[in-house]
Design a protein around this motif. Structure first.
Motif, PDB file in Angstrom:
ATOM      1  N   CYS A 375       0.846  -1.186   0.000  1.00  0.00           N
ATOM      2  CA  CYS A 375       0.000   0.000   0.000  1.00  0.00           C
ATOM      3  C   CYS A 375       0.888   1.245   0.000  1.00  0.00           C
ATOM      4  O   CYS A 375       1.846   1.344   0.771  1.00  0.00           O
ATOM      5  N   ALA A 376       0.572   2.197  -0.854  1.00  0.00           N
ATOM      6  CA  ALA A 376       1.394   3.407  -0.966  1.00  0.00           C
ATOM      7  C   ALA A 376       1.281   4.292   0.268  1.00  0.00           C
ATOM      8  O   ALA A 376       2.163   5.118   0.518  1.00  0.00           O
ATOM      9  N   ALA A 380       1.393  -1.563   4.011  1.00  0.00           N
ATOM     10  CA  ALA A 380       0.949  -2.925   4.294  1.00  0.00           C
ATOM     11  C   ALA A 380       1.050  -3.761   3.021  1.00  0.00           C
ATOM     12  O   ALA A 380       0.754  -3.272   1.918  1.00  0.00           O
ATOM     13  N   PRO A 381       1.467  -5.032   3.113  1.00  0.00           N
ATOM     14  CA  PRO A 381       1.558  -5.870   1.918  1.00  0.00           C
ATOM     15  C   PRO A 381       0.215  -5.966   1.206  1.00  0.00           C
ATOM     16  O   PRO A 381      -0.828  -6.137   1.845  1.00  0.00           O
ATOM     17  N   ARG A 407      -5.711 -14.155 -10.264  1.00  0.00           N
ATOM     18  CA  ARG A 407      -6.755 -13.169 -10.524  1.00  0.00           C
ATOM     19  C   ARG A 407      -6.167 -11.760 -10.563  1.00  0.00           C
ATOM     20  O   ARG A 407      -5.232 -11.436  -9.827  1.00  0.00           O
ATOM     21  N   GLY A 408      -6.719 -10.919 -11.405  1.00  0.00           N
ATOM     22  CA  GLY A 408      -6.331  -9.524 -11.449  1.00  0.00           C
ATOM     23  C   GLY A 408      -7.044  -8.725 -10.373  1.00  0.00           C
ATOM     24  O   GLY A 408      -8.179  -9.042  -9.993  1.00  0.00           O
ATOM     25  N   ALA A 409      -6.383  -7.690  -9.861  1.00  0.00           N
ATOM     26  CA  ALA A 409      -6.967  -6.848  -8.804  1.00  0.00           C
ATOM     27  C   ALA A 409      -7.107  -5.434  -9.338  1.00  0.00           C
ATOM     28  O   ALA A 409      -6.334  -4.537  -9.000  1.00  0.00           O
ATOM     29  N   ARG A 410      -8.114  -5.222 -10.177  1.00  0.00           N
ATOM     30  CA  ARG A 410      -8.301  -3.914 -10.821  1.00  0.00           C
ATOM     31  C   ARG A 410      -8.781  -2.854  -9.834  1.00  0.00           C
ATOM     32  O   ARG A 410      -8.413  -1.691  -9.950  1.00  0.00           O
ATOM     33  N   ALA A 411      -9.613  -3.233  -8.899  1.00  0.00           N
ATOM     34  CA  ALA A 411     -10.179  -2.259  -7.959  1.00  0.00           C
ATOM     35  C   ALA A 411      -9.722  -2.602  -6.548  1.00  0.00           C
ATOM     36  O   ALA A 411     -10.532  -2.818  -5.646  1.00  0.00           O
ATOM     37  N   TRP A 412      -8.417  -2.631  -6.349  1.00  0.00           N
ATOM     38  CA  TRP A 412      -7.876  -3.021  -5.041  1.00  0.00           C
ATOM     39  C   TRP A 412      -8.040  -1.891  -4.028  1.00  0.00           C
ATOM     40  O   TRP A 412      -7.864  -0.708  -4.354  1.00  0.00           O
ATOM     41  N   THR A 413      -8.374  -2.271  -2.805  1.00  0.00           N
ATOM     42  CA  THR A 413      -8.487  -1.316  -1.701  1.00  0.00           C
ATOM     43  C   THR A 413      -7.766  -1.887  -0.497  1.00  0.00           C
ATOM     44  O   THR A 413      -7.947  -3.059  -0.146  1.00  0.00           O
ATOM     45  N   CYS A 414      -6.982  -1.072   0.146  1.00  0.00           N
ATOM     46  CA  CYS A 414      -6.226  -1.517   1.315  1.00  0.00           C
ATOM     47  C   CYS A 414      -7.185  -1.769   2.477  1.00  0.00           C
ATOM     48  O   CYS A 414      -7.945  -0.860   2.863  1.00  0.00           O
ATOM     49  N   PRO A 415      -7.200  -2.959   3.050  1.00  0.00           N
ATOM     50  CA  PRO A 415      -8.106  -3.223   4.182  1.00  0.00           C
ATOM     51  C   PRO A 415      -7.685  -2.505   5.461  1.00  0.00           C
ATOM     52  O   PRO A 415      -8.475  -2.401   6.402  1.00  0.00           O
ATOM     53  N   THR A 416      -6.458  -1.971   5.501  1.00  0.00           N
ATOM     54  CA  THR A 416      -5.971  -1.300   6.710  1.00  0.00           C
ATOM     55  C   THR A 416      -6.326   0.180   6.733  1.00  0.00           C
ATOM     56  O   THR A 416      -6.856   0.699   7.727  1.00  0.00           O
ATOM     57  N   SER A 419      -6.798   2.921   1.355  1.00  0.00           N
ATOM     58  CA  SER A 419      -6.163   3.562   0.203  1.00  0.00           C
ATOM     59  C   SER A 419      -6.317   2.677  -1.031  1.00  0.00           C
ATOM     60  O   SER A 419      -6.409   1.450  -0.930  1.00  0.00           O
ATOM     61  N   THR A 420      -6.348   3.306  -2.190  1.00  0.00           N
ATOM     62  CA  THR A 420      -6.448   2.557  -3.453  1.00  0.00           C
ATOM     63  C   THR A 420      -5.151   2.630  -4.253  1.00  0.00           C
ATOM     64  O   THR A 420      -5.108   2.187  -5.405  1.00  0.00           O
ATOM     65  N   LYS A 421      -4.098   3.177  -3.651  1.00  0.00           N
ATOM     66  CA  LYS A 421      -2.832   3.346  -4.346  1.00  0.00           C
ATOM     67  C   LYS A 421      -1.840   2.262  -3.926  1.00  0.00           C
ATOM     68  O   LYS A 421      -1.759   1.897  -2.752  1.00  0.00           O
ATOM     69  N   LEU A 422      -1.099   1.773  -4.915  1.00  0.00           N
ATOM     70  CA  LEU A 422      -0.107   0.737  -4.677  1.00  0.00           C
ATOM     71  C   LEU A 422       1.292   1.275  -4.931  1.00  0.00           C
ATOM     72  O   LEU A 422       1.491   2.217  -5.709  1.00  0.00           O
ATOM     73  N   ARG A 423       2.273   0.635  -4.302  1.00  0.00           N
ATOM     74  CA  ARG A 423       3.666   1.021  -4.461  1.00  0.00           C
ATOM     75  C   ARG A 423       4.494  -0.243  -4.679  1.00  0.00           C
ATOM     76  O   ARG A 423       4.220  -1.292  -4.107  1.00  0.00           O
ATOM     77  N   LEU A 424       5.506  -0.142  -5.545  1.00  0.00           N
ATOM     78  CA  LEU A 424       6.397  -1.270  -5.785  1.00  0.00           C
ATOM     79  C   LEU A 424       7.286  -1.475  -4.565  1.00  0.00           C
ATOM     80  O   LEU A 424       8.043  -0.584  -4.174  1.00  0.00           O
TER      81      LEU A 424
END
Length: 652
Positions: A375-376, A380-381, A407-416, A419-424
């Motif tokens: 999560c950006a 959190a992983p 499966r693809g995660a097009r509409a991922w949301t951080c459960p913590t 946030s909807t942004k991801l970071r490498l």
């Protein structure tokens, strides 16, 4: 033989059942004629009401002709595929590992190929290397102190390979090829063991310039069944040869004058099938049995080999004139800087200057673009909403994909934090190549990993981004080497991760050209100093000293006992009669599985001197459980107890 006596054959059955791991007596009918020792036969198994394959281990006569014995049904082939020396080695290896000899022989003897067998003749000519090849081999051997004495006196040694190329070949391949050539000139066979096919191809190329092709016998999992059987038949002949192969080649039925193992710390040398014997242990048993020379060659020293050196069992052999790569460590300022980048400025400048002259190697820990995402906002992983697996990205801007279910995660949301942004979270080989391609405009970037295998690179400007163990050989050596992701590699939850990392880095450093800079990024402490001073044996000694008070391998042997709670309890109770130390047993603890009855696992730590008794006791427990299960009515005949000795990385 009198009229009242009869011939009998003692047969080892080809069966995985532990209760059948012994020799059975069968009568030899007169119509079978002379039956050589070691041939394949078909014999009845009365308890199962069927016919089973086996090998004749002994031929004898007995006067008690009235003893009821089943007869050998047929001789499958007149080729003695199981020489007495091979059976003794398999028996010793199986007994040491609390396993079955038939399981070991299944790795040794290929399935019969009738056409190959009919075309085979056992009168191969004795190959002789050319005089100039023998001279070249002897000159290389002479660059190592006491190596010639070890070869001539059937000694045992741990050899530190010179970390430079020799006439365009890796130094270690030239060394192994030279020792085998020397043995062949003396009329003796050699067995050369390497971990994988890349090492095998390099070693075969080195041998091709020294010995005639008919002298080399290849043992390779990539061979077809006929080719594998053809190689096996050639190794049965009396004419000397050089067997080159992976872990199972250590059992090749030649009369070996030399057994050499390259890079014994590689996990590929550990057999993944029961009884899980490492090629290093099998080589040690073979040397004791045949009185051959034994070499463990590597750029680093495993704690297993260092323990034997410390006890004086192995001789420490090094080059008369040591060659140390030029290793540069990250400075404390570079490591502690708040704006520290993945590749510090010193390594970046060194790589940029070297890339204008020739190839530069950049070693990374993982393949792919971005093996993991976080999560950006809260770091959190990122996990899959369907199965909980880790999310990763194949390339920049790609839809995150679950590594478990796909499966693809097009509409991922951080459960913590929602946030909807991801970071490498980490960079794989492809992402690193993408980044370096932008930083080094005009320089060719080559990716070498499991998905993009590359064997060689030319002596031209290039950036080679490779995962550990997949580094290609560069013509003339790399002009610079940058070892990235060291801290991430060292974080793996593995007892041996330190010596594994040192092995990966040392093997990569050995690919550098003489005097080329080698940058180890972000790592300090004893392991960094061991690489910088090229004192891998000192690091192994320190590791061994730390493990000794904890009774962890290889300071002590460790057995894994797994099965139902009742079966494990009976096995551990049997071990109490051996008067092991009070802290020898760890566990049992439950195993998370759907098996019924529920399974548990325990570790047993014991000294090497108690190995014979511990292995025999645990093997007897396995046999007893197997017999008990088979007699149980309406129950599964699958054994409820399994044993594995010499766990390299024990964890509960």
């Amino acid at each position: 033989m009198t009229a009242e006596s009869r011939r009998i054959a003692r047969v080892l059955l080809d069966s995985p059942l532990p209760q059948l791991d012994r020799l059975f007596d069968y009568a030899l009918p007169a119509e079978l004629g002379d039956v050589p020792i070691g041939v394949r036969v078909r014999v009845p198994l009365r308890t199962a009401g069927r016919v089973i394959d086996g090998y004749v281990v002994e031929i004898d006569t007995e006067d008690d002709a009235d003893r009821p014995l089943s007869e050998v049904e047929s001789v499958v082939s007149q080729v003695p595929v199981l020489p007495e020396r091979t059976y003794r080695l398999a028996r010793r290896a199986a007994d040491r590992a609390a396993g079955s000899a038939s399981d070991v022989l299944r790795l040794v003897i290929p399935k019969r190929q009738v056409r190959v067998e009919k075309a085979w003749t056992s009168d191969a000519p004795t190959p002789v290397p050319a005089d100039d090849a023998v001279t070249s081999a002897s000159s290389l051997i002479a660059t190592y102190d006491h190596l010639e004495e070890v070869l001539e006196g059937a000694g045992r040694a741990a050899v530190e390979a010179i970390p430079v190329q020799h006439r365009g070949e890796p130094g270690w391949t030239a060394l192994l090829a030279s020792t085998a050539t020397r043995m062949l000139a003396a009329g003796r066979s050699s067995i050369l063991i390497v971990p994988d096919h890349r090492d095998l191809d390099l070693l075969l190329a080195a041998l091709g310039s020294l010995v005639p092709p008919e002298a080399v016998v290849r043992y390779d999992s990539r061979q077809t069944n006929p080719d594998r059987y053809r190689s096996f038949l050639r190794s049965l002949e009396e004419a000397p040869c050089i067997v080159v192969g992976n872990r199972s080649a250590v059992y090749a039925p030649v009369r070996a004058g030399l057994v050499a193992v390259w890079d014994d710390g590689d996990p590929l040398l550990g057999e993944p099938l029961a009884p899980y014997i490492n090629a290093r242990d099998a080589a040690l048993l073979r040397q004791e049995q045949e009185d051959s020379a034994l070499l463990f060659v590597g750029h680093t020293r495993t704690t297993d080999v260092e323990r034997l050196v410390a006890h004086g069992y192995l001789q420490d052999v090094r080059a008369a004139r040591r060659v140390m790569p030029r290793v540069i460590l990250s400075t404390p300022q570079e490591m502690d800087a708040p704006t520290a980048q993945r590749m510090p400025s010193s390594a970046f400048l060194s790589a940029r200057n070297a890339a204008s002259e020739g190839p530069v190697l950049v070693q990374v820990s993982r393949p792919g673009f971005a093996p993991s995402l976080v999560c950006a906002e809260c770091r959190a992983p990122a996990r899959c909403a369907h199965c909980g697996g880790p999310l990763g990205a194949k390339h920049r801007g790609a839809v995150p994909v679950c590594a478990w279910c796909g499966r693809g995660a097009r509409a991922w949301t951080c459960p913590t934090c929602a946030s909807t942004k991801l970071r490498l979270a980490s960079s794989g080989s492809e992402r690193t190549a993408d980044e370096l391609g932008k930083a080094f405009p005009g320089v060719r970037v080559i990716v070498a990993d499991s998905a993009h295998p590359v064997e060689h690179v030319a002596d031209k400007p290039a950036l080679v981004v490779a995962t550990r163990g997949a580094e290609p050989l560069a013509e003339g050596g790399y002009r610079a080497v940058v070892l990235l992701d060291g801290p991430r590699m060292l974080q793996a939850p593995d007892l041996r991760i330190g010596e594994a990392c040192l092995r990966w880095w040392s093997n990569a450093a050995a690919l550098a050209a003489p005097g080329a800079p080698i940058h180890l990024v972000g790592v300090d402490g004893t392991i960094a100093r061991a690489l910088a001073t090229w004192n891998q044996s000192g690091y192994a000694r320190a590791e061994l000293a730390e493990r000794a008070p904890l009774h962890m391998p290889p300071a002590a042997r460790v057995a894994l006992v797994e099965g139902s709670a009742a079966a494990v309890g009976r096995a551990l109770a049997a071990l109490q009669e051996l008067a092991l130390p009070s802290d020898a047993v760890l566990g049992p603890v439950p195993i998370e599985s759907d098996d019924y009855p529920p399974r548990v696992r325990a570790l047993v730590r014991f000294e090497y001197g108690a190995g014979v008794k511990v292995a025999a006791t645990l093997r007897a427990a396995v046999v007893a459980e197997a017999v008990s299960n088979r007699r149980g009515k309406g129950k599964s005949t699958r054994s409820t107890l399994s044993v594995r000795l010499d766990i390299l990385d024990p964890e509960l």
